[in-house]
Design an enzyme around this catalytic site. Structure first.
Site, PDB file in Angstrom:
ATOM      1  N   MET A  70      -9.554 -22.842  18.070  1.00 34.54           N
ATOM      2  CA  MET A  70     -10.007 -22.689  16.689  1.00 34.54           C
ATOM      3  C   MET A  70     -10.655 -23.951  16.122  1.00 34.54           C
ATOM      4  O   MET A  70     -11.555 -23.859  15.288  1.00 34.54           O
ATOM      5  CB  MET A  70      -8.820 -22.296  15.801  1.00 34.54           C
ATOM      6  CG  MET A  70      -8.218 -20.951  16.141  1.00 34.54           C
ATOM      7  SD  MET A  70      -9.294 -19.593  15.667  1.00 34.54           S
ATOM      8  CE  MET A  70      -9.179 -19.707  13.882  1.00 34.54           C
TER       9      MET A  70
ATOM     10  N   ASP B 107       4.692 -18.413  13.453  1.00 35.14           N
ATOM     11  CA  ASP B 107       4.539 -19.088  14.749  1.00 35.14           C
ATOM     12  C   ASP B 107       5.414 -20.332  14.824  1.00 35.14           C
ATOM     13  O   ASP B 107       4.970 -21.403  15.237  1.00 35.14           O
ATOM     14  CB  ASP B 107       3.073 -19.450  14.981  1.00 35.14           C
ATOM     15  CG  ASP B 107       2.773 -19.771  16.456  1.00 35.14           C
ATOM     16  OD1 ASP B 107       3.571 -19.344  17.319  1.00 35.14           O
ATOM     17  OD2 ASP B 107       1.772 -20.434  16.736  1.00 35.14           O
TER      18      ASP B 107
END
Length: 736
Positions: free
Chosen positions: A27, A138
């Site tokens: 990303m 996460d």
């Protein structure tokens, strides 16, 4: 660890000047950056290729908002941001402390007091998030940084408002299987109770050094998370009931963070009071080292540089211009000029004549930028190895080491010092080799009389000019002595004690692996190696690499099998040792695919082994039984490999899930004996007598080809060249 900036990294983001890279993934990139006034921050950016996608921009903005929500007490406080910039970015405080996984690796499982204090503090962080209706989704050891004042939660890339599904999309990670909640693993909504489940998994890891549902392939982990009971063996008895309740499959039966915190810790004392001394020392070391980091930027490839630095002309004697029987030749046949040649019988006469097997070959009709004729290495049991060293590519051909300017094919140096390809290694900046003492040739030397010598090679002349270590307890004459690899200023050497033999190893010899500090010549540690079978000509080590504190090696055993062996770089102690079934030794004599978490091995199925314990993280055999893969390449958490009869395949490093496959129908011809070579826009793979470029960034289709005789390929990124060796030619092709 911080790494140098690349030549095309931006000079600044607002008032912040990047000084090093902290990491890069699918990303974006995280930099260590400073202001003119000296403030140091961690600066996260989005990859330019994603910045044009509104959905990714929205996700990046929400991540910035989530970091602000968790606040400076429990996270890395945001100090500045520009989500609307052409390349969106946000800057946070630079957290002085290791991630939880590194802390456990350093100290082992944490004591109960540490686990309780950590859990209570993380409950506070989650309570802060959940109060703003944000779930993290996460939580895992690498996303928890341990400081002297408490843990910090980072990486909110997939955090979102509770109940908000509109940002989920195919191909974007939705969590880490080993620490997912059952509902997240099943594709259902992950609520605040899901974060409590993940927090309990973190505390099991902190207390035992392993996740509650073990290790393995993603599909297996997802199943165990949903249906199996957690493994709480090794967790302190008083914590088992608490964590078991948090790991309940039913989210409605899990406790709140407030209830859990009250039963984990009473809040007495400072957080640092509950941490092991080794962990506090590591935090202190990081706090001091951050101020010693100075900006470093890798140079642009030569073709992009504004001013080309002239290369000194090669000084090649008349003797080296002649080819003799049993000698070797490198002749310029493309761009560049001159002849590289030397003889293994250098003193046989003033004007030796070319032999019938060594006459110069006609130029091959290749599509290369340049090509040079080369001979085979002196021992055909060990293929020639290509090394990238600064602006050069080096190899041993015939009886000498040669250095060629990768940009032009110009022969920088050619040695006639009878080097062996397995006794030369590089870290990309320095070239190191083993050296025999004068008069040692063909001598039955014993330790003390002919010591083992190590020297740096001058990159202008090719001479072993800087002798930095001498060891009299090893026999420097033994042909099987091996320079395994060099990294971080340390050379790793396999060497023997005992008499010389020209018939291979002797059972009476004793062999060792040891580490040498290149700057001081001091031996750091010595570790014994298993005895070699009498008469064997197979070296101990096939390939090696250093990652953090791991010396990762592939070794050949006496029975011809291959073993993966990982040692501690500080002590030489074996951390783990496991066989690699089905792998032939000669298939893995090339660059190793390894990152900070895993070793990736192909040539049969494609599998990932955890560096921490050697366990199988994933194996394509479960998803593609019978599929055969070539040696892999790993880059930025992505694994690339060629699958037999299918072509190039891209998989996630975490889980081995397929992201994309080559299109266009030409994959059936792809060579599975060598790893792919990566350029900025194309991946390169041999098919028959052609080197094909596959558009890995866009269409995933082959777009063009080059005629080649090569069977070994490496990328020389600084020059923008793919270097190919094979068919008695060294050649260069564009790396684009």
């Amino acid at each position: 660890m911080p790494s140098p900036l690349t030549h095309d990294d931006p000079q600044a983001f607002g008032p912040y000047r990047p000084i090093a890279r902290l990491g890069s993934g699918g990303m974006g990139t995280v930099y260590l950056a400073r202001t003119a006034g000296g403030r140091t921050v961690a600066l996260k950016t989005m990859h330019a290729r994603l910045a044009s996608d509104p959905a990714f921009r929205t996700r990046f903005r929400l991540e910035t908002d989530a970091v602000r929500v968790v606040g400076e007490r429990f996270g890395a406080g945001v100090v500045d941001a520009d989500p609307r910039a052409e390349t969106p970015w946000f800057a946070t405080e630079y957290v002085l402390g290791p991630p939880l996984d590194e802390a456990v690796e350093l100290c082992g499982p944490l004591p109960e007091a540490s686990v309780r204090a950590l859990g209570a503090a993380l409950c506070g962080a989650l309570r802060q998030l959940h109060a703003s209706d944000v779930v993290h989704r996460d939580l895992k050891p690498s996303n928890i940084l341990i400081t002297a004042y408490g843990p910090k939660v980072i990486d909110f890339g997939i955090a979102r408002a509770a109940g908000d599904d509109h940002l989920t999309r195919v191909g974007v990670a939705v969590g880490t299987p080993a620490f997912m909640s059952p509902e997240q693993a099943g594709g259902q909504e992950h609520t605040t109770a899901g974060d409590v489940f993940a927090l309990a998994g973190l505390l099991v890891f902190a207390a035992t050094g392993r996740p509650p549902f073990g290790h393995g392939q993603a599909a297996d982990l997802l199943y165990r998370v949903q249906y199996a009971e957690p493994d709480l063996s090794g967790v302190p008895d008083s914590l088992v009931p608490l964590l078991a309740q948090c790991l309940d499959k039913n989210p409605f039966r899990r406790p709140t963070t407030e209830w859990l915190a009250s039963r984990l810790h009473d809040g007495a004392g400072e957080f640092a009071d509950h941490l092991p001394g080794a962990l506090l020392a590591d935090i202190g070391r990081r706090a001091s080292e951050v101020w010693t980091i100075t900006p470093q930027r890798l140079p642009a490839p030569a073709e992009e540089a504004e001013i080309a630095v002239p290369t000194p002309a090669a000084r090649i004697s008349r003797r080296r211009l002649l080819c003799t029987v049993g000698g070797a030749a490198l002749s310029a046949a493309g761009a560049g000029a001159g002849v590289w040649a030397w003889s293994q019988h250098a003193g046989s006469g003033p004007n030796p004549q070319p032999g019938p097997s060594n006459s110069l070959l006609p130029k091959k009709k290749l599509d290369s930028v340049w090509q040079i004729q080369v001979a085979d290495p002196p021992d055909d049991t060990i293929p020639a190895q290509l090394h990238v060293v600064e602006n050069l590519v080096t190899l041993v051909a015939g009886r000498g080491l040669g250095g060629i300017v990768a940009q032009t094919g110009h022969v920088q140096f050619a040695s006639d010092q009878m080097e062996s390809t397995w006794q030369v290694a590089t870290d990309g900046k320095r070239l190191i080799r083993l050296v025999q003492k004068a008069g040692a040739e063909n001598n039955a030397g014993k330790p003390g009389g002919f010591p083992l010598l190590l020297a740096s090679v001058d990159l202008l002349t090719g001479k072993a000019s800087d002798l930095f270590a001498e060891f009299t307890d090893f026999n420097g004459v033994l042909p099987e002595n091996q320079l395994v690899c060099t990294a971080d200023g340390v050379a790793y050497v396999a060497a023997g004690r005992g008499n010389f033999s020209d018939e291979g190893f002797l059972a009476s010899q004793s062999w060792y692996l040891f580490a040498v500090d290149i700057s001081s010549g001091k031996r750091l540690w010595t570790a014994p190696l298993p005895a070699r079978r009498q008469g064997s000509i197979r070296l101990y080590f096939l390939s090696a690499a250093v990652v953090g504190r791991h010396l990762v090696t592939l070794q050949e055993a006496n029975d011809g099998t291959v073993r993966a062996v990982v040692r501690d770089t500080r002590t030489g102690a074996v951390r783990w040792d496991r066989p690699l079934d089905g792998i032939k030794p000669d298939r893995v004599r090339q660059s190793m695919a390894v990152d900070a978490q895993q070793l990736y091995v192909g040539t049969t199925s494609l599998r990932a082994l955890r560096l921490s314990d050697g366990g199988l993280a994933w194996d394509t055999q479960s998803g593609r039984p019978g599929a055969i893969f070539g040696p892999p390449l790993v880059k930025d958490d992505i694994v690339y490999a060629v699958q037999k009869e299918r072509g190039l395949v891209c998989l996630t490093a975490n889980g081995g899930m397929v992201m994309w496959e080559e299109r266009g129908g030409q994959g059936a011809q792809a060579d599975v004996t060598v790893p792919p070579v990566m350029g900025p826009n194309y991946m390169y793979n041999k098919r028959g007598s052609e080197l094909w470029a596959i558009a890995w960034q866009s269409t995933h289709e082959p777009v063009r080809s080059f005629k080649t005789t090569g069977d070994r390929f490496i990328a020389h990124e600084k020059s923008g060249r793919v270097i190919a060796l094979g068919g008695k030619f060294l050649a260069a092709f564009p790396l684009q």
